[in-house]
Design a protein around this motif. Structure first.
Motif, PDB file in Angstrom:
ATOM      1  N   PRO A   1      39.980  44.873  40.891  1.00  0.00           N
ATOM      2  CA  PRO A   1      38.591  45.189  40.520  1.00  0.00           C
ATOM      3  C   PRO A   1      37.935  46.167  41.480  1.00  0.00           C
ATOM      4  N   ALA A   2      36.919  46.857  41.003  1.00  0.00           N
ATOM      5  CA  ALA A   2      36.065  47.724  41.822  1.00  0.00           C
ATOM      6  C   ALA A   2      36.854  48.808  42.537  1.00  0.00           C
ATOM      7  N   ASN A   3      37.862  49.359  41.855  1.00  0.00           N
ATOM      8  CA  ASN A   3      38.626  50.499  42.373  1.00  0.00           C
ATOM      9  C   ASN A   3      39.355  50.173  43.676  1.00  0.00           C
ATOM     10  N   ASN A   4      39.789  48.938  43.805  1.00  0.00           N
ATOM     11  CA  ASN A   4      40.605  48.520  44.940  1.00  0.00           C
ATOM     12  C   ASN A   4      42.055  48.345  44.503  1.00  0.00           C
ATOM     13  N   ARG A   5      42.937  48.161  45.499  1.00  0.00           N
ATOM     14  CA  ARG A   5      44.366  47.955  45.253  1.00  0.00           C
ATOM     15  C   ARG A   5      44.836  46.752  46.060  1.00  0.00           C
ATOM     16  N   LEU A   6      45.920  46.149  45.605  1.00  0.00           N
ATOM     17  CA  LEU A   6      46.618  45.140  46.400  1.00  0.00           C
ATOM     18  C   LEU A   6      48.041  45.630  46.579  1.00  0.00           C
ATOM     19  N   LEU A   7      48.346  46.072  47.800  1.00  0.00           N
ATOM     20  CA  LEU A   7      49.663  46.618  48.135  1.00  0.00           C
ATOM     21  C   LEU A   7      50.530  45.491  48.683  1.00  0.00           C
ATOM     22  N   VAL A   8      51.763  45.432  48.206  1.00  0.00           N
ATOM     23  CA  VAL A   8      52.683  44.378  48.648  1.00  0.00           C
ATOM     24  C   VAL A   8      53.969  45.020  49.152  1.00  0.00           C
ATOM     25  N   TRP A   9      54.314  44.689  50.403  1.00  0.00           N
ATOM     26  CA  TRP A   9      55.555  45.168  51.008  1.00  0.00           C
ATOM     27  C   TRP A   9      56.435  43.971  51.384  1.00  0.00           C
ATOM     28  N   LYS A  10      57.712  44.248  51.582  1.00  0.00           N
ATOM     29  CA  LYS A  10      58.626  43.219  52.064  1.00  0.00           C
ATOM     30  C   LYS A  10      59.521  43.802  53.136  1.00  0.00           C
TER      31      LYS A  10
END
Length: 202
Positions: free
Chosen positions: A191-200
């Protein structure tokens, strides 16, 4: 509960973040949250992901904001809040098999962002398991461009608050992650032009 420190942004985004965390943290044992703020994320995620031990942290001067909501949490899987500054040497908390941080990279200086990834990539801090999942929420630029006019306005506001604060470029942050041994698993629209970045990190 109404007198607890409150962030409307946390209330707005916690559902969308949880949807992703249910998947990427499904096989994790413990989460270190960096920059827990009001504790709304920590308590919401801990109550929904009961297989996890959740470790909330904040810089020492903001622990008083985090502490009340953590103290009010009735479950048994939220660890006591701890002080953490990324420049601590060494960190006084263990780095388990999952790390989460929301709305922190654009507040801290880029040197602090670099320090964060250096610590997360340092084998000296490896404490459990063969791999680690890192999830970071917030606004990011792509190709040096804002993803929305609201993010451009937000970035100008950040600069007015502190010259070291700024929306970070995805490419620069991903490069730091790669240098620390992390591989990008997913880039999730939020939401609201955000991101959730996931690394491993294997």
């Amino acid at each position: 509960m109404n007198n607890l420190p409150f962030s409307q942004a946390c209330e707005n985004n916690k559902g969308a973040i949880l949807t992703v965390l249910r998947e990427v943290f499904s096989d994790r044992r413990q989460v270190l949250e960096i920059g827990s703020g009001t504790g709304q994320h920590a308590t919401h995620f801990a109550s929904a992901l009961t297989h996890l031990l959740w470790q909330p942290t904040e810089v020492p001067q903001n622990l008083h904001v985090l502490r009340p909501r953590c103290a009010a949490y009735a479950g048994g899987n939220l660890l006591r809040e701890q002080a953490l500054d990324v420049w601590d040497e060494p960190w006084q908390v263990s780095i388990p098999d999952a790390v989460f941080s929301a709305n922190t990279l654009h507040i801290m200086s880029f040197a602090s962002v670099q320090r964060l990834f250096e610590v997360l990539g340092d084998a000296v801090y490896e404490t459990s398991g063969a791999d680690r999942v890192l999830a970071v929420y917030g606004p990011f630029n792509y190709g040096g461009e804002y993803t929305s006019e609201s993010n451009a306005r937000f970035d100008r506001w950040l600069a007015e608050q502190h010259p070291d604060s700024a929306i970070r470029d995805f490419e620069a942050v991903n490069a730091l992650a790669q240098q620390a041994g992390y591989t990008l698993l997913s880039d999730n629209e939020m939401p609201a032009n955000n991101r959730l970045l996931v690394w491993k990190k294997a």
